[in-house]
Design a protein around this motif. Structure first.
Motif, short mmCIF file in Angstrom:
data_model
loop_
_atom_site.label_atom_id
_atom_site.label_comp_id
_atom_site.label_asym_id
_atom_site.label_seq_id
_atom_site.Cartn_x
_atom_site.Cartn_y
_atom_site.Cartn_z
N ASN A 1 0.82 -1.21 0.00
CA ASN A 1 0.00 0.00 0.00
C ASN A 1 0.85 1.26 0.00
OD1 ASN A 1 -2.71 -0.80 -0.20
ND2 ASN A 1 -2.72 -1.45 1.94
N VAL A 2 1.99 1.19 0.66
CA VAL A 2 2.91 2.33 0.63
C VAL A 2 3.56 2.43 -0.75
CG1 VAL A 2 5.15 3.13 1.51
CG2 VAL A 2 3.34 2.46 3.10
N ALA A 3 3.93 1.26 -1.30
CA ALA A 3 4.59 1.26 -2.60
C ALA A 3 3.69 1.81 -3.71
CB ALA A 3 5.06 -0.15 -2.95
N VAL A 4 2.39 1.47 -3.68
CA VAL A 4 1.52 1.97 -4.76
C VAL A 4 1.33 3.48 -4.69
CG1 VAL A 4 0.22 -0.17 -5.09
CG2 VAL A 4 -0.64 1.54 -3.50
N SER A 5 1.62 4.08 -3.56
CA SER A 5 1.48 5.54 -3.46
C SER A 5 2.67 6.25 -4.11
CB SER A 5 1.37 5.96 -1.98
OG SER A 5 2.64 5.90 -1.35
N GLY A 6 3.70 5.48 -4.45
CA GLY A 6 4.89 6.08 -5.05
C GLY A 6 6.04 6.23 -4.07
N ALA A 7 5.81 5.85 -2.81
CA ALA A 7 6.85 6.00 -1.78
C ALA A 7 7.66 4.71 -1.65
CB ALA A 7 6.21 6.35 -0.43
N VAL A 8 8.82 4.83 -1.03
CA VAL A 8 9.70 3.69 -0.79
C VAL A 8 9.56 3.26 0.67
CG1 VAL A 8 12.08 2.87 -0.78
CG2 VAL A 8 11.33 4.50 -2.53
N PRO A 9 9.05 2.03 0.92
CA PRO A 9 8.85 1.59 2.31
C PRO A 9 10.16 1.63 3.10
CG PRO A 9 7.78 0.09 0.77
CD PRO A 9 8.63 1.02 -0.04
N ALA A 10 10.08 2.11 4.36
CA ALA A 10 11.32 2.34 5.11
C ALA A 10 11.29 1.80 6.53
CB ALA A 10 11.62 3.83 5.14
N ALA A 11 10.13 1.68 7.16
CA ALA A 11 10.11 1.28 8.56
C ALA A 11 8.74 0.74 8.94
CB ALA A 11 10.47 2.46 9.46
N VAL A 12 8.71 0.02 10.07
CA VAL A 12 7.49 -0.66 10.52
C VAL A 12 7.21 -0.33 11.98
CG1 VAL A 12 6.45 -2.93 10.97
CG2 VAL A 12 7.87 -2.61 8.94
N SER A 13 5.94 -0.11 12.29
CA SER A 13 5.49 -0.08 13.69
C SER A 13 4.34 -1.08 13.77
CB SER A 13 5.03 1.33 14.08
OG SER A 13 4.57 1.34 15.41
N ASP A 14 4.20 -1.76 14.90
CA ASP A 14 3.15 -2.77 14.96
C ASP A 14 2.35 -2.67 16.24
OD1 ASP A 14 4.54 -4.15 17.07
OD2 ASP A 14 5.83 -5.02 15.56
N CYS A 15 1.09 -3.04 16.13
CA CYS A 15 0.23 -3.13 17.31
C CYS A 15 -0.34 -4.53 17.31
CB CYS A 15 -0.87 -2.07 17.23
SG CYS A 15 -1.80 -1.91 18.75
N ILE B 1 6.58 14.70 -3.38
CA ILE B 1 5.19 14.26 -3.36
C ILE B 1 4.44 14.62 -4.65
CG2 ILE B 1 4.61 13.93 -0.92
CD1 ILE B 1 3.87 17.18 -2.11
N ALA B 2 5.04 15.46 -5.49
CA ALA B 2 4.41 15.74 -6.78
C ALA B 2 4.31 14.46 -7.61
CB ALA B 2 5.22 16.79 -7.54
N ARG B 3 5.12 13.44 -7.26
CA ARG B 3 5.10 12.18 -8.01
C ARG B 3 4.20 11.12 -7.38
NH1 ARG B 3 10.94 12.80 -9.09
NH2 ARG B 3 11.32 11.57 -7.25
N ARG B 4 3.43 11.48 -6.40
CA ARG B 4 2.58 10.48 -5.74
C ARG B 4 1.51 9.99 -6.71
NH1 ARG B 4 0.31 15.02 -5.62
NH2 ARG B 4 -1.71 15.56 -4.77
N ILE B 5 0.98 8.81 -6.41
CA ILE B 5 0.07 8.16 -7.34
C ILE B 5 -1.28 7.94 -6.67
CG2 ILE B 5 -0.24 6.14 -8.82
CD1 ILE B 5 2.81 5.68 -8.47
N LEU C 1 7.28 -0.32 -9.05
CA LEU C 1 6.34 0.80 -8.93
C LEU C 1 7.09 2.11 -8.73
CD1 LEU C 1 3.68 -0.95 -6.69
CD2 LEU C 1 3.27 -0.08 -8.99
N ASN C 2 8.14 2.04 -7.93
CA ASN C 2 8.92 3.24 -7.68
C ASN C 2 9.58 3.75 -8.97
OD1 ASN C 2 11.91 4.34 -6.43
ND2 ASN C 2 10.01 5.14 -5.60
N ALA C 3 10.12 2.81 -9.74
CA ALA C 3 10.73 3.20 -11.01
C ALA C 3 9.69 3.80 -11.95
CB ALA C 3 11.40 1.99 -11.65
N ALA C 4 8.52 3.17 -11.99
CA ALA C 4 7.46 3.67 -12.87
C ALA C 4 6.99 5.06 -12.43
CB ALA C 4 6.29 2.69 -12.87
N ALA C 5 6.95 5.28 -11.09
CA ALA C 5 6.53 6.58 -10.58
C ALA C 5 7.56 7.65 -10.93
CB ALA C 5 6.34 6.51 -9.06
N ILE C 6 8.83 7.30 -10.80
CA ILE C 6 9.88 8.28 -11.09
C ILE C 6 9.88 8.65 -12.58
CG2 ILE C 6 12.40 8.54 -11.27
CD1 ILE C 6 12.59 7.08 -8.57
N GLU C 7 9.65 7.65 -13.40
CA GLU C 7 9.61 7.94 -14.84
C GLU C 7 8.26 8.49 -15.29
OE1 GLU C 7 11.32 5.08 -17.54
OE2 GLU C 7 12.41 4.12 -15.91
N GLY C 8 7.30 8.54 -14.36
CA GLY C 8 6.00 9.09 -14.70
C GLY C 8 5.21 8.24 -15.67
#
Lengths: 784, 232
Positions: A520-534, A598-602, A655-662
């Motif tokens: 879900n983070v990847a489809v937004s155009g962001a690169v997943p970096a960390a986890v918090s859990d409950c 964030i201009a590249r978000r999807i 997805l990240n590559a596709a987002a960067i290349e638009g």
């Protein structure tokens, strides 16, 4: 400040004196009256734990010490049942995972470096039990508590999210809890001025008498603004500021969060805290000004276990000693006993460590914000936490024995007797729809089911605009906020859990939740970096629950290792059950990602006509635990879908590559409800239709069209690609060896979703059905 | 042009209003409720939020803040003043605008992208629009139901002082669909929806063209700046 002795202890007393005697239970008195019977059991301590306290102190505890140990050794505060498992998160790490980790588990909230000198802190935490007893205040103070964790790191809170799980949507008690929880979050979060950027809303009868309210907050700061909460430097002042201390929330951690509800038992309403979001808003601004002015060494929030926790944790994390005078705590209710003051969980309070020469500057700032403040004492080098009351010492302990070296249990673990039979009961044997009409009917049944429904009834009650940095929010797959207005640097966050999968296989369920949040983070155009859990579970005293828990932690820690992203913190909530029936294991996983601009978000749906729709990833016959099996057949059995984390990683990179290349202008994750729900949501997002063909997807996998629609195979995303980028996009997928199939085209003229050869549903009908469940159950949605 | 944005305890959209002023080409000046100094600004914005938690009648306590003495004097002398949401509530409490705001008719808080019709394009804050134009800006409130006596409502309408009306959906039960009004002179304007949240592409309401690209709120801020330039 009154110095009168408490006249009357009508509230639950821990036994300081009592009616028969007016003698204060001081350290001195405790040493000479070893025989005195103490109400440790009523405070939630087991006999051996009480004995251990006596051994540590070499005498019986005073009533005030007993109060402190009881709350700090509670399951909620001490993690005594989970500690041995949680260590895995610290062990299963690589240098790559540590690279951007500035603060790991164990502090108020984890911190990661997101680049350009910025750091982000985030954490998700439960407030489940209070939210069943008093849904409005329970949920409101859940938001307040997690936000204070963020502030105490030195960060400005910038957004909140909430993962909510309620009982069956048609149960008579569910509306009470839903209305209370949602309006509580709305009341507190909106008044605090934090945008609510997403979360989950889920209904299942397993949560009937035990809703899950998991609140997440995220904050941002410059690297140099990072602060850790510890009490260092003998002579530095210990200052309590914020709201006054009252009688609310006494024993919340030990009683509510560490025991199961007994139906017909006494009401525990007084143990739920009462929230004041205005006080917290002022506190945020006040703390940020204190940090900015370099007026504090550290700030610790007061949450569970109140002053007991703040003093013992600050001292343990610092030089080890602290001396305070409890009479100097500003009270809302002057009749509170010292034990109650130590245990109170009154909200919107903070404890600061301040250098003596900076105290005047500190007091100036708090005065500007009209925040009440009292200096309680100072840091010492004695290694002891000493607390005075009416001139006599009522606490003298090694703070580490309270805050750090609590009991650790290796609870019995048992493989559940029922799980083999459950896993053998596969959904593959269920009747699948054969005719186009049947498929259409089941498609509509699915989009009109409670868990696939539009959650606008909930999210429209939350301010998503405040602060002006919200780049994505519900109904997009992840929430996203801008961090830097100049560069466009931003962070995206998604939370996910699927208790149905975890019930079938908790190890796999944890990985699936992690994979979904990551995707879900990847489809937004962001690169997943960390986890918090409950981690929400039943009673740790149930060996089968402990098996579910240990499997979950194994799965989650292995999964994070494979994906290469660290767990930065989180929370364990046990005793989530009604009577003897535990909830489904529900590990709510929050993944945070970073996006350079964030201009590249999807977005999660398409807005342009004539773009090709592609399905990334393969589809197989994977209906076990699916929404289709649950909604259409009332079935839960079999084994959850396979999960390939290496594949998820490649998908995220693609997805990240596709987002960067638009190359893509929308991307939407497939999860519960499979392709059917993903298509419905993507069409509904902006109300633009599509023509879809599933023959290739079904043919390649050797499955029927209904399975192609409803299967919940992982590693899948639908994207839309402008025609001029078609060749490049296909080339990208081929180059990265990720399966891709064209499944249709967007269509601005039809006003419908058409699955060729099967059915057509107009967008109006689709939206109407999708919005109906929550509106029918809880009231109309304004403007629909 | 220097535009002051007053922060009250519990103000939430003050930084957003400052950003909107900046994007419109003005210079935002942060003002503090406890001061008596308007620092020589040319116009004022009372931002949204929950001043003092809105635990009493919304805006009632903030309307008694020290700086409000200067705000009232400046408004009466003709300085442009915009009250957004909680700021609108303060302006009614301070007697600068008529009517009042009560709890939404449906009882809950509502956040949505709201269509408004500009009914009066000649106030200090709406000059860049045309009368009858429809705009979409965010709305978010729990107590946004506009009320006034029938006589007051008739007078406001008769004098062209209903500046904005809700279109399509009345989100809070406001009488005669009124979203915002002005004083007689047209320099003091208050409304419940939030123009400052629709000034920057990427962070505003969705439009038919692209996600979150709506900037219909920018006209509020360019209007007051343009007016100042014309007068100067």
């Amino acid at each position: 400040m009154t110095t009168e002795a408490p006249a009357n202890t009508a509230a639950p007393s821990t036994g300081s004196g009592g009616a028969a005697t007016a003698v204060l239970d001081t350290v001195e008195v405790a040493a000479t009256t070893p025989e005195k019977e103490q109400p440790y059991a009523a405070l939630g301590l087991k006999p051996d734990e009480y004995e251990r306290i006596r051994n540590i102190l070499g005498r019986r505890p005073t009533s005030a010490e007993l109060a402190m140990y009881s709350v700090m050794w509670s399951e909620h505060c001490s993690y005594k049942s989970s500690k041995i498992y949680l260590r895995q998160f610290g062990k299963k790490v690589t240098p790559e995972m540590k690279k951007n980790l500035m603060v790991g588990m164990g502090e108020n909230a984890g911190v990661i470096d997101v680049g350009e000198g910025w750091a982000v802190t985030f954490k998700i935490e439960s407030h489940n039990h209070p939210s069943y007893i008093e849904p409005f205040q329970g949920a409101a103070t859940g938001v307040g508590g997690i936000v204070r964790d963020i502030i105490s790191m030195g960060a400005r809170p910038v957004a909140v999210m909430d993962a909510l799980r309620f009982g069956a949507i048609d149960h008579p008690d569910t509306a009470r809890v839903v209305h209370g929880v949602v309006s509580g979050i709305s009341f507190y979060g909106n008044c605090l001025g934090l945008p609510n950027i997403g979360g989950e809303t889920w209904f299942d009868s397993v949560y009937q008498a035990n809703p899950l309210v998991n609140a997440l907050a995220v904050g941002v700061m410059r690297h140099e603004d990072l602060h850790l909460a510890n009490a260092k430097g003998a002579g530095n002042k210990v200052v309590l500021f914020g709201a006054r201390t009252g009688g609310d929330g006494i024993g919340g951690a030990s009683i509510l969060a560490s025991d199961s509800f007994d139906e017909g038992g006494p009401t525990k309403r007084p143990a739920v805290q009462v929230g004041d979001p205005f006080a917290e808003k002022v506190l945020i601004e006040c703390c940020l000004e204190l940090f900015a002015g370099d007026l504090v060494e550290g700030i610790q929030d007061l949450g569970a276990a109140g002053i007991s926790c703040a003093t013992s944790e600050l001292a343990s994390n610092g030089d080890g000693g602290m001396a305070i005078v409890l009479d100097d705590v500003l009270l809302r209710d002057p009749t509170l006993t010292p034990e109650e003051i130590l245990m109170s969980e009154s909200q919107e309070r903070m404890m600061a460590i301040v250098r003596p020469e900076k105290l005047d500057g500190f007091l100036e700032v708090v005065k500007k914000w009209d925040v009440e403040t009292s200096v309680l004492g100072e840091v010492t080098d004695t290694g002891r936490l000493s607390i005075m009351w009416h001139g006599q010492e009522i606490v003298n302990v090694d703070p580490r024995t309270v805050a750090v070296d609590g009991p650790v249990y290796e609870r019995p673990v048992a493989y559940p007797t029922w799980i083999d039979a459950l896993q053998a009961d596969t959904a593959a044997k269920l009747d699948r729809p054969a005719t186009p009409d049947e498929i259409r009917a089941q498609f509509l049944q699915l989009i009109g089911s409670a868990n696939q429904a539009d959650a606008a009834w909930v999210t429209n009650q939350y301010d998503k605009y405040v602060l002006g940095n919200t780049a994505l929010s519900y109904p997009d797959d992840a929430g996203m906020v801008r961090v830097d207005e100049e560069s466009g640097l931003g962070v995206a966050i998604a939370t996910d859990a699927n208790g149905r999968y975890s019930q079938l296989d908790p190890r796999q369920g944890a990985k699936l939740a992690l994979a979904e949040a990551y995707r879900n983070v990847a489809v937004s155009g962001a690169v997943p970096a960390a986890v918090s859990d409950c981690l929400n579970f039943g009673s740790p005293e149930n060996p089968e629950v402990m098996w579910q828990f240990s499997e979950t932690v194994e799965g989650l820690s292995d999964g994070c290792l494979e994906l290469g992203i660290p767990v930065t913190g989180g929370n364990v909530s046990f005793y989530n059950q009604t009577g003897d029936v535990p909830i489904h294991p529900t590990p709510v996983i929050a993944v945070l990602g970073v996006i350079d601009d964030i201009a590249r978000r999807i977005p999660s749906g398409w807005q342009d006509d004539g773009h090709n729709i592609y399905l990334l990833g393969d589809t197989a016959l994977e209906l076990d635990g699916s929404a289709w099996a649950g909604v259409v057949h009332g079935h839960l059995g079999g084994r959850p879908p396979a999960v390939d984390l290496a594949g998820e990683k490649r998908l995220a990179e693609l997805l990240n590559a596709a987002a960067i290349e638009g190359l893509i202008d929308s991307a939407h994750d497939l999860s519960d409800g499979g392709l059917a729900i993903a298509l419905a949501e993507a069409v509904g997002r902006f109300g633009l239709g599509a023509r879809v063909v599933l023959d290739e997807v079904a043919g390649d996998a050797g499955i029927d069209l209904a399975t192609a629609l409803f299967s919940e195979s992982t590693g899948r995303v639908i994207v839309t690609v402008p025609r001029e980028d078609d060749v490049k996009f296909r080339g990208l997928c081929e180059g990265r060896d990720y399966p891709v199939r064209r499944i249709g085209v967007t269509d601005a003229t039809s006003g419908a979703l058409e699955v060729q050869g099967l059915f057509t549903v107009s967008i109006d009908e689709l939206r109407g059905i999708n919005r109906a469940p929550l509106a029918d159950a809880f009231g109309p949605i304004v403007g629909y | 042009m220097r535009i002051g944005v007053i922060t009250f305890p519990g103000s939430l959209d003050d930084r957003d209003a400052q950003r909107a002023v900046r994007i419109a080409g003005g210079e935002p000046v942060a003002l503090w409720h406890g001061s008596h100094d308007l620092e020589g600004v040319d116009a004022l914005i009372l931002p949204g939020g929950f001043s003092y938690g809105d635990y009493l009648r919304c805006g009632a306590i903030a309307s008694l803040s020290p700086i409000m003495t200067e705000v009232v004097a400046a408004a009466n002398a003709g300085m442009p003043v915009l009250g957004i949401c909680n700021g609108f509530q303060m302006l009614t409490e301070a007697g600068l605008l008529e009517g009042g705001l009560i709890r939404n008719d449906h009882g809950g808080f509502i956040c949505r992208d709201q269509v408004l019709r500009i009914e009066n394009a000649s106030t200090d804050w709406t000059g860049e629009f045309s009368a009858g134009e429809e705009i979409t800006i965010p709305l978010k409130n729990g107590e946004g139901g506009f009320i006034a006596s029938d006589e007051t409502l008739d007078r406001l309408e008769g004098e062209g002082r209903v500046v904005f009306r809700y279109v399509g959906v009345n989100p809070n039960g406001s009488l005669r669909d009124i979203a915002g009004i002005s004083n007689e002179r047209g320099n003091v304007v208050g409304l419940m929806p939030h123009p400052e949240h629709a000034v920057e592409p990427g962070f505003g309401p969705d439009t038919a063209a692209a996600m979150r690209s709506g900037v219909d709120g920018l006209g509020f801020f360019t209007s007051v700046i343009r007016r100042a330039l014309v007068e100067a």
